[in-house]
Design an enzyme around this catalytic site. Structure first.
Site, mmCIF file in Angstrom:
data_model
loop_
_atom_site.group_PDB
_atom_site.id
_atom_site.type_symbol
_atom_site.label_atom_id
_atom_site.label_comp_id
_atom_site.label_asym_id
_atom_site.label_seq_id
_atom_site.Cartn_x
_atom_site.Cartn_y
_atom_site.Cartn_z
ATOM 1 C CD1 TRP A 38 -3.407 0.040 0.758
ATOM 2 C CD2 TRP A 38 -2.596 -1.999 1.130
ATOM 3 N NE1 TRP A 38 -4.456 -0.863 0.659
ATOM 4 C CE2 TRP A 38 -3.981 -2.120 0.883
ATOM 5 C CE3 TRP A 38 -1.865 -3.158 1.385
ATOM 6 C CZ2 TRP A 38 -4.653 -3.344 0.889
ATOM 7 C CZ3 TRP A 38 -2.522 -4.376 1.395
ATOM 8 C CH2 TRP A 38 -3.904 -4.462 1.143
ATOM 9 C CG LEU A 39 1.027 5.804 -2.101
ATOM 10 C CD1 LEU A 39 2.392 5.655 -2.744
ATOM 11 C CD2 LEU A 39 0.122 6.639 -3.010
ATOM 12 C CD1 TRP A 40 -1.825 4.825 3.596
ATOM 13 C CD2 TRP A 40 -1.904 6.857 4.527
ATOM 14 N NE1 TRP A 40 -2.892 4.866 4.454
ATOM 15 C CE2 TRP A 40 -2.958 6.094 5.041
ATOM 16 C CE3 TRP A 40 -1.764 8.171 4.973
ATOM 17 C CZ2 TRP A 40 -3.871 6.602 5.978
ATOM 18 C CZ3 TRP A 40 -2.652 8.673 5.903
ATOM 19 C CH2 TRP A 40 -3.683 7.905 6.392
ATOM 20 C CG ASP A 41 -0.207 0.841 4.692
ATOM 21 O OD1 ASP A 41 -1.034 1.431 3.983
ATOM 22 O OD2 ASP A 41 -0.525 0.194 5.715
ATOM 23 C CD GLN A 111 -3.460 4.253 0.828
ATOM 24 O OE1 GLN A 111 -2.309 3.895 0.594
ATOM 25 N NE2 GLN A 111 -4.245 3.590 1.657
ATOM 26 C CG ASP A 172 -9.964 3.159 3.832
ATOM 27 O OD1 ASP A 172 -9.074 4.022 3.776
ATOM 28 O OD2 ASP A 172 -9.804 2.006 3.419
ATOM 29 N NE ARG A 217 -11.526 -5.479 8.268
ATOM 30 C CZ ARG A 217 -10.555 -4.819 7.638
ATOM 31 N NH1 ARG A 217 -9.587 -4.249 8.306
ATOM 32 N NH2 ARG A 217 -10.554 -4.721 6.327
ATOM 33 C CE1 TYR A 370 -9.896 -0.850 8.835
ATOM 34 C CE2 TYR A 370 -11.421 0.380 7.483
ATOM 35 C CZ TYR A 370 -10.277 -0.371 7.600
ATOM 36 O OH TYR A 370 -9.537 -0.624 6.484
ATOM 37 C CD1 TRP A 371 -10.077 3.631 8.508
ATOM 38 C CD2 TRP A 371 -8.989 5.145 9.728
ATOM 39 N NE1 TRP A 371 -8.733 3.508 8.231
ATOM 40 C CE2 TRP A 371 -8.042 4.429 8.955
ATOM 41 C CE3 TRP A 371 -8.524 6.167 10.584
ATOM 42 C CZ2 TRP A 371 -6.670 4.683 9.000
ATOM 43 C CZ3 TRP A 371 -7.147 6.420 10.627
ATOM 44 C CH2 TRP A 371 -6.250 5.688 9.846
ATOM 45 C CD GLU A 414 -5.779 -2.532 10.549
ATOM 46 O OE1 GLU A 414 -6.201 -3.644 10.918
ATOM 47 O OE2 GLU A 414 -6.127 -2.006 9.481
HETATM 48 C C1 GLC Z 1 -6.870 0.021 5.366
HETATM 49 C C2 GLC Z 1 -6.624 1.453 5.798
HETATM 50 C C3 GLC Z 1 -5.675 2.125 4.843
HETATM 51 C C4 GLC Z 1 -4.397 1.293 4.739
HETATM 52 C C5 GLC Z 1 -4.706 -0.152 4.364
HETATM 53 C C6 GLC Z 1 -3.507 -1.058 4.452
HETATM 54 O O1 GLC Z 1 -7.534 -0.024 4.156
HETATM 55 O O2 GLC Z 1 -7.807 2.159 5.898
HETATM 56 O O3 GLC Z 1 -5.373 3.426 5.267
HETATM 57 O O4 GLC Z 1 -3.545 1.850 3.819
HETATM 58 O O5 GLC Z 1 -5.662 -0.666 5.244
HETATM 59 O O6 GLC Z 1 -2.929 -1.002 5.720
#
Ligand code: GLC
Length: 445
Positions: A38-41, A111, A172, A217, A370-371, A414
């Site tokens: 994943w991009l921002w990860d 992202q 998300d 979730r 989650y968020w 997480e």
């Molecule tokens: C979930 C998070 C997202 C993250 C991804 C992988 O989708 O909401 O921000 O990049 O998981 O960790």
């Protein structure tokens, strides 16, 4: 800054998480739940690795550019070869796009634009000669990405990038996105399924709930709506300029644009170091972003919000993103002051284990979902960066200590309950481990 007690074992455990999630040049967020890249990860992972292994951190960044499209877009996901999973790849089918890379499969959306920030951090940690070579290599690719963001996602030159799917915003299922998503006209079968609560049968098809309890979730209804929207934007080749306004969800997202403002500053710093120029057309947009973020401020509640890109209305549902414009030193002294007071309010954000993704006094607050309430280490890290930028050193120390205590006590989850600290979601989550390494070290050099 008060120094934290030396905890070599804690750092070693964090490093172990990153080592076991390593997949060659890149690192997955978690082995079970998130086996792809994943991009921002990867950006947060690189920021942490810069503290312990700058060369690996540089590879982590480089590996992201495998997925870069010819038009400059950096996708939010690069799929790992050989992993069978229901759905993901089929949603995107990136190989149908002329601009997508040929040798890897990717998603077709982006992202939060953290790569320039992470590249700057990694470069600072690399020894002299490697540092210049790394920056020379990544700079043009980063500029291409920022050009794409403004060309394709800021169609009216307002300075704010528009997102076309909640998976682009990183946070998300935060309430502003889910509210707008619920307002999206849904297909008949989804309306029927929601009405007769048939969505409960979705659990038989979900893979995420094999690893994590369903209440932690996204709900089945939110999940289905997100899938419907993904399908819909696919019909228009994921291009903002082609999306029908009435049936899309188009948001000038707060967290994304706050990261963009700080990433633009990183990009300018890199250009300065390389003595290279960024074209004025782009730097004009950079300045517009800083100014336009101020349009997302609501004076009455003293908070920033995302904005519906079609109606121009602020989506006034509070989230932790309200603090992120501090990273780019955007807010005036008076606004920054109000934000600091808001952060410190025990009935809203200053819980026993701050900072909740949604304030506890909000109707949408959900302790374990989650968020929609839990505390996440990457947003804490971003809040700390913001507090540091405005010189709130005591609060920086306090939040840094509380974040590290939480992770040390509960493990590299997480996300965590903001009320009692219990860890939720995936275990051994990479950005929790990586940002622990960064936070343990204090301010970047
Ligand atoms: C979930 C998070 C997202 C993250 C991804 C992988 O989708 O909401 O921000 O990049 O998981 O960790």
């Amino acid at each position: 800054m008060t120094s934290l007690p030396a905890t070599p074992d804690f750092a070693r455990r964090a490093q172990r998480v990153l080592d076991s999630n390593r997949r060659g040049d890149w690192t997955c967020p978690s082995a079970d739940l998130y086996p792809h890249q994943w991009l921002w990860d990867s950006c947060f992972i690189a920021i942490g690795l810069a503290r312990t292994d700058p060369q690996r951190a540089a590879s982590e960044i480089r590996s992201l550019f495998r997925g870069q499209w010819a038009n400059g877009m950096l996708p939010n996901m690069i799929f790992a070869p050989g992993i069978r999973d229901l759905g993901s790849r089929r949603i995107w089918q990136s190989n149908r796009h002329a601009d997508a890379p040929r040798d890897v499969e990717t998603s077709c959306i982006t992202q939060p634009p953290v790569p320039a920030v992470a590249s700057q951090r990694v470069a600072q940690a690399l020894p002299g000669p490697e540092r210049g070579a790394f920056l020379v290599e990544v700079f043009p690719k980063l500029v291409d990405y920022h050009r794409w963001l403004y060309r394709e996602r800021d169609l009216h030159h307002r300075g704010l990038v528009t997102l076309i799917h909640p998976w682009e915003c990183g946070l998300d299922t935060t309430p502003p996105w889910m509210r707008e998503l619920r307002r999206m006209p849904a297909p008949w079968w989804l309306r029927l399924a929601l009405r007769y609560r048939l969505t409960r049968f979705i659990r038989f098809f979900r893979t995420d709930t094999r690893f994590t309890p369903p209440q932690e979730r996204p709900t089945a209804a939110d999940g289905l709506r997100m899938l419907v929207l993904a399908r819909r934007i696919k019909d228009h080749d994921f291009e903002l300029r082609r999306l029908p306004r009435a049936s899309s969800v188009l948001i000038e997202d707060l967290a994304f644009n706050a990261f963009l403002a700080v990433a633009n500053q990183s990009l300018e710093a890199i250009a300065g170091e390389l003595e290279l120029a960024i074209e004025p057309e782009l730097t004009v947009s950079f300045r517009k972003t800083e100014a336009a973020l101020e349009e997302l401020w609501d004076e009455e509640s003293g908070q920033y919000y995302p904005r519906n890109a079609v109606t121009g209305e602020l989506i006034k549902l509070p989230t932790v993103a309200t603090f992120l414009p501090l990273m780019a030193e955007v807010p005036s002294a008076e606004r920054a002051d109000r934000l600091v007071k808001l952060l410190h309010d025990p009935d809203r954000y200053w819980t026993k284990f701050p900072v909740p993704s949604v304030p506890t006094d909000s109707r949408q607050f959900d302790d374990d979902r989650y968020w929609k309430g839990p505390t996440w280490v990457n947003t804490n890290w971003a809040v700390i960066e913001g507090l540091r930028a405005i010189g709130e050193t005591d609060l920086v120390d306090e939040l840094r200590r509380r974040t590290l205590d939480l992770v040390e006590r509960e493990g590299f989850s997480e996300y965590f309950s903001a009320l009692n600290g219990v860890g939720f979601g995936a275990d051994d989550f990479s950005w929790t481990a990586a940002l622990t390494l960064d936070l343990l070290e204090g301010p970047a050099r």
